[in-house]
Scaffold this active site. Structure first.
Site: not given
Ligand SMILES: *Cc1c(COP(=O)(O)O)cnc(C)c1O
Length: 463
Positions: A73, A125-126, A215, A217, A258, A453
């Site tokens: 844990y 991002f969304d 961000d 990813a 990603k 969406h």
């Molecule tokens: C996918 C993504 C997110 C969100 O990540 P999740 O793992 O889907 O929650 C945030 N920012 C960017 C640029 C992304 O491509």
């Protein structure tokens, strides 16, 4: 001219059979899923390009690492494998695992942002946008104007316009908790940000005493683009460029589904103990103890390996070339695609594909239905349905500048011949585009802003 793709830098050890549904099955699936691509069952899809999030294939090294998972844990070995990988590959001293990207956003935005704050971005991002709303804050898009022009072949369409950033900071003095840059700029077509631009943004952030967050990813793809498009970085390795990219930032949020090549996982990483202690309580509230963050020990091990694999240049070169291959096949067939083709996805300009369908009738989502009908290929509309703003008082609608349809390519999953099938399918739809004469109306809409969406029920409506 379509560029040859290098052959896959892997061989296949295990196959996952997929089924091609017939026409009748597709119609039934569309009805049952309320004409929303998120409503389809995976079993009803032949080639699934809905997202490249968590859908990639892990390597045998990652599967082997799973057996090394320490499920303690607190203070598990697996946490320390991950912490070391983050330090080696990205350079951050403080690592907090979380279950995915939006969890990192929840932790960071929930801890550092307060009501009325304003966060300058290239573009959020969304899900990031959702978390900004959730914190009762707002964002300002500071991306360069070229980002909105489909044809301009600018090498770094994700760049921040420094003048716009300075203006956003001046307009919102005292209300900016941090600046954030999305690499690559997913919402703007997967377009990269240059190292020079990140350094310039970092200098502005330092001048104002405001942290810079990334961000990240798609940080490995972004680094690959820098190596291939930024002359000053040509002689650096992708790994060196990635490290230099991270050097510009005070902290990162990452969806590890990603570029880091895992099916589940996310990260917050930062440089100072001060920031670590600001965000960590919220991890414990929402994710789990600070050394596992909602993941199993085995997931942490797979992620530690994935972080090291993601900077492999043969992997990145093949991946990005495969995405470009699909984009070039489509472009050659006349399909209007965002140029240059981005890192993880091909974005089709659905507004130009179906110019006779008004944006308020959701042409990008009509296109996703027609492409599914044609070839059981699933992509996703990223246009008005995802991004329109409806004024709560007047009901007036404002639409996003771009009405896009996205084909996200899963990592190490599909072959180049799958890309040829997808291109043929879409070119067939393009050749009959004039006969597509309907729009969509919403019959159910979720009560939470920014999520329409994902959950909307749709119904075709003749124009
Ligand atoms: C996918 C993504 C997110 C969100 O990540 P999740 O793992 O889907 O929650 C945030 N920012 C960017 C640029 C992304 O491509």
């Amino acid at each position: 001219m379509v560029t040859r793709v290098p052959p896959e830098p892997f061989r296949i050890k295990m196959v996952e059979p997929v089924h091609v549904p017939d026409q009748q099955e597709r119609e039934r699936a569309l009805e049952a899923g309320h004409f929303n691509m998120f409503g389809l069952k995976s079993a009803d899809v032949y080639i699934d390009l809905l997202t490249d999030s968590g859908t990639g294939a892990m390597s045998k090294q990652q599967w082997a690492a799973i057996m090394m998972g320490d499920e303690a844990y607190a203070g598990a070995d697996s946490f320390y494998s991950l912490k070391k990988a983050v330090k080696d590959v990205l350079g951050f001293d403080y690592t907090i695992p979380v279950h995915q990207g939006r969890a990192a956003e929840n932790v960071v935005f929930g801890s550092l942002v307060k009501e009325g704050d304003v966060i300058p971005f290239n573009m959020p991002f969304d899900t990031t946008r959702g978390h900004i709303f959730n914190a009762k804050a707002s964002s300002v898009d500071c991306v360069i104007d070229e980002a909105f022009d489909r044809e301009t072949p600018h090498p770094f369409k994700g760049n921040v316009d420094i003048a716009k950033l300075e203006k956003a900071l001046a307009d919102n003095r005292g209300r900016v908790p941090f600046i954030m840059v999305t690499i690559t700029n997913n919402s703007g077509g997967g377009q990269p940000v240059s190292l020079k631009n990140l350094r310039d943004v970092s200098a502005v952030a330092k001048k104002h005493g405001i942290p810079l967050l990334l961000d990240a990813a798609r940080m490995a793809e972004n680094a690959w683009f820098i190596k291939n498009r930024e002359p000053d970085c040509r002689d650096m390795t992708v790994a060196e460029i990635l490290k230099a990219t991270m050097d510009t930032a005070d902290a990162i949020t990452v969806s590890c589904k990603k570029d880091p090549l895992v099916n589940i996982g996310g990260l917050v990483a930062c440089r100072t103990e001060e920031m670590y202690y600001k965000v960590v309580p919220r991890v414990i509230l929402f994710e789990g103890f600070a050394t596992y963050g909602g993941l199993a020990g085995r997931d942490l091990e797979a992620l530690a390996v994935g972080l090291r694999e993601m900077v492999n240049e043969q992997h990145l070169t093949h991946r990005i070339a495969q995405v470009r291959y699909l984009g070039e096949l489509l472009t050659e067939g006349g399909v209007p695609c965002i140029q240059p083709i981005g890192g993880h996805a091909v974005f089709i300009d659905a507004g130009a594909f179906l110019p006779h369908i008004p944006q308020g009738s959701y042409p990008a989502d009509v296109l996703s239905i027609e492409i599914y009908r044609e070839g059981a290929v699933r992509g996703i509309g990223l246009g008005a349905l995802a991004f329109e703003n409806v004024d709560e008082k007047t009901g007036a609608r404002t639409f996003p500048k771009l009405e896009l349809y996205r084909l996200a390519i899963n990592r190490r999953t599909y072959t180049n011949s799958h890309m040829e099938y997808v291109a043929e399918t879409i070119i067939n739809v393009y050749n009959r585009r004039d006969s597509i004469r309907y729009g969509l109306e919403i019959t159910y809409e979720p009560p939470v802003k920014g999520l329409k969406h994902f959950l909307a029920h749709l119904r075709p409506k003749n124009l």
